[in-house]
Design an enzyme around this catalytic site. Structure first.
Site, PDB file in Angstrom:
ATOM      1  CB  CYS B  86      -0.911   0.000   1.218  1.00  0.00           C
ATOM      2  SG  CYS B  86      -1.915   1.471   1.331  1.00  0.00           S
ATOM      3  CG  LEU B  87       4.472   3.436  -1.782  1.00  0.00           C
ATOM      4  CD1 LEU B  87       4.746   4.016  -0.400  1.00  0.00           C
ATOM      5  CD2 LEU B  87       5.740   2.784  -2.316  1.00  0.00           C
TER       6      LEU B  87
END
Lengths: 511, 155
Positions: B86-87
């Site tokens: 999750c970036l």
């Protein structure tokens, strides 16, 4: 079946036969003329009825004009260019009150947050031009004469890459409000720069997306949910919190009649919250409940629901081991040896067991009572199209057999439209009544409901008459049509007043 | 279908001017698919570990972000069991001006700064918030168990 109106006259005779014949005589959407005339005069010369709301139908052009008006308004108040005013409005999701409030507090901060790099009105040209010694960081191209593009921030890339980037954002990601510089930079792409860089078709798409957000972001606007309809409806007086006290029903220019609050087809007199509860309940329950009611009984002792899938009538409950007779629900021990043949209906234990069984099934039966009537009217509504065709055919036939003119046979179309509208209302009265507490007001509501239902059946029975008779009973049809409409108005007015006064008490919690 | 100039240049530069602690090598049979290793940043629970990742450049690259996934098991609030990350720069904040090297640096930075307020692995994030010390201990343990550097992998 549907082609022969004679057939169906014969089948159903004069129409007053049974309680179910009416479902074929459904009214229809027909009656443009009636509706249009009605809509046209309503705003000026007629006061709104208690169950009506004021609204306006907007075309795409109207929406564009509203946007332009808003942009100009903001631009002139803040002394900004239209471009920058538009970018600001997009950033604030078209909420100009919030925009003005925050801007007056901190103009520079707001401009920066919205990705607007310059606030002077100097014209930025967004030129596509070659730059000597240019190297594109995106595609690594450095051809001579390569066209390049940049926003105010100066992050310059080749025009092809910029076009591809912007197109990807608009077409694939459906982005319209939050288009920024291709570099990792917050500067926003305004309308003018987008028009400059993308193909005309993509720009069109961008405009469409903008219109969509304009309507979606505005609590007083909704798109007409009819397929392929491009109108939006504006209703300034209704917001989300009013939906427990009003059922805002609107009719689009495409003739689709729907609820402004939830977008579902016309569901007067039920409020949106009850409608969604009811629909959910029906999806979950109706078929299962029907099946349970038809195929199962309950153990008279432990209330377990039992399906008998074979074997004799001597039942032993798997849960509590109670032994009883499937036929009379009585205790098996009282049956002695009368296997497979229960003749003991009056046995005390059997009567008691049936009583208590009846009680526990009552809520199920109650639901099914309302559901079946609701579904019945809904089913009738689905046959509208057929009836519409048949009505039209009858009207043509009538013109040729009785020598009546086109205008003289319109009473059938009007009757058909009235039937359709009344059935739609009736359908939702059942959902509404299901949730009402038992009290005096509910009693009055049910009286109104009954009156309307009776009026509808009386009118629809006339629809079954053979062609020859239809001409003779014209006055009767017209009278009954008018009566139906009046009954419907009465019911809706009373319900709407009750909603406004908070008179209705529900069996469920309305948030 | 020939490889775009951009990808060729990026690959060349990854080899000629490598980022310290990051190694990315394209597959011979598919030059859009990279085997990646990232060293755990110092002062983090992942210090001393070498994490394997896969990186794939989709057809639309660089208009869309590369697809990156951890292959080595890792205890981190923003990386789930399947190694998905999750970036923001891998999703909404991707810009075509970013590159493979910048993305991998962001991934490495994420190891140094876990963000339990924007979790992907909910159980890990919750533990991270409730008992950070224990969570960090687990992360260290997992690093020792699963992210041991292989001597022959060093090229």
């Amino acid at each position: 079946m549907s082609d022969a109106s004679d057939d169906y006259d014969d089948d159903y005779g004069p129409g007053s036969d049974d309680g179910f014949g009416y479902e074929s005589y459904e009214g229809s959407d027909y009656g443009d003329d009636g509706n249009d005339g009605f809509d046209d005069v309503k705003p000026e010369s007629m006061k709104l009825k208690p169950y009506e709301v004021a609204y306006e139908v907007l075309s795409v052009g109207d929406i564009q004009r509203q946007q332009d008006k808003l942009i100009e308004q903001v631009a002139s108040i803040l002394g900004l260019s239209n471009q920058n005013a538009m970018s600001l409005l997009l950033f604030f999701k078209w909420n100009n009150d919030r925009l003005l409030e925050q801007y007056t507090e901190d103009p520079e901060g707001v401009l920066k947050k919205a990705g607007i790099s310059i606030d002077d009105n100097e014209e930025f040209l967004y030129e596509l031009k070659p730059v000597p010694g240019f190297f594109c960081d995106i595609c690594c191209e450095d051809r001579k004469g390569l066209l390049t593009f940049a926003l105010e921030c100066g992050h310059r890339y080749c025009a092809d890459c910029y076009r591809q980037y912007t197109t990807q954002k608009i077409v694939d990601e459906g982005e319209s409000r939050n288009l920024t510089c291709a570099a990792d930079c917050p500067v926003v792409m305004n309308d003018k720069s987008i028009q400059k860089i993308v193909e005309p078709a993509v720009y069109e798409r961008y405009k469409t997306l903008l219109h969509r957000t304009f309507v979606l972001d505005n609590e007083h606007l909704i798109w007409c949910p009819a397929p392929n309809c491009e109108y939006a409806v504006k209703c300034d007086d209704v917001s989300a919190k009013d939906l427990t006290s009003v059922v805002p029903t609107v009719t689009c220019k495409c003739n689709h009649k729907f609820c402004f609050g939830c977008g579902l087809p016309d569901h007067q007199p039920s409020i949106c919250a009850l409608v969604s509860k009811w629909i959910k309940k029906c999806e979950d329950d109706s078929e299962t409940a029907n099946w349970i009611s038809a195929h199962t009984k309950e153990c008279p002792k432990c209330r377990a629901t039992i399906e008998k899938n074979g074997g004799c009538n001597h039942m032993t409950c798997r849960k509590c081991k109670y032994e009883f007779c499937w036929i009379c629900i009585g205790n098996w021990s009282e049956h002695g040896t009368s296997w497979y043949n229960c003749s003991r209906y009056d046995e005390k234990s059997g009567v008691d067991a049936r009583d208590s069984q009846a009680k526990s099934r009552a809520s199920l039966e109650r639901y099914l009572h309302y559901y079946n009537r609701y579904a019945n009217h809904e089913q009738s509504a689905k046959l509208d199209k057929d009836i519409f065709v048949r009505t039209e055919k009858k009207m043509t036939q009538l013109q040729s057999t009785s020598g009546m003119s086109w205008i003289e046979v319109q009473y059938l179309a009007q009757a058909s439209a009235a039937l359709q509208e009344c059935r739609q209302t009736l359908k939702w009265t059942y959902a509404f009544a299901f949730y009402l507490e038992r009290n005096n007001d509910t009693h009055i509501f049910e009286d109104n409901q009954q009156d309307l239902e009776l009026a509808v059946e009386n009118l629809s029975s006339l629809f079954g008459k053979p062609i020859q008779e239809l001409a003779e009973i014209k006055v009767q049809v017209m009278d009954r049509t008018a009566y139906c409409n009046r009954r419907r108005e009465n019911l809706l007015s009373d319900t709407a007043k009750g909603l406004a006064e908070g008179r209705w008490k529900y069996q469920v919690q309305i948030k | 279908m020939s490889l775009p100039k951009r990808i060729i240049k990026e690959t060349e530069r990854l080899v000629s001017d490598p980022v310290p602690g990051i190694n990315a090598v394209p597959h011979e049979e598919n030059l859009r698919y990279f085997d990646v290793t990232v060293d755990g940043p110092s002062q983090s629970p992942y210090e001393g570990g070498v994490f394997k990742l896969e990186l794939f450049l989709p057809e639309e690259y660089p208009m869309v972000a590369p697809k990156v996934r951890f292959l080595t098991k890792i205890y981190h609030p923003n990386i789930d069991k399947l190694g998905r990350i999750c970036l923001d720069v891998l999703k909404t904040n991707w810009s075509p001006a970013l590159q493979i090297r910048t993305i991998l640096l962001s991934v490495q930075a994420l190891l140094g700064a876990p963000n339990p307020d924007d979790p992907l692995a909910n159980d890990v994030a919750q533990r991270w918030k409730e008992d950070e010390r224990a969570a960090i201990a687990t992360a260290k343990e997992w690093t020792q168990t699963y992210a041991k550097p292989e001597p022959e992998a060093e090229t």
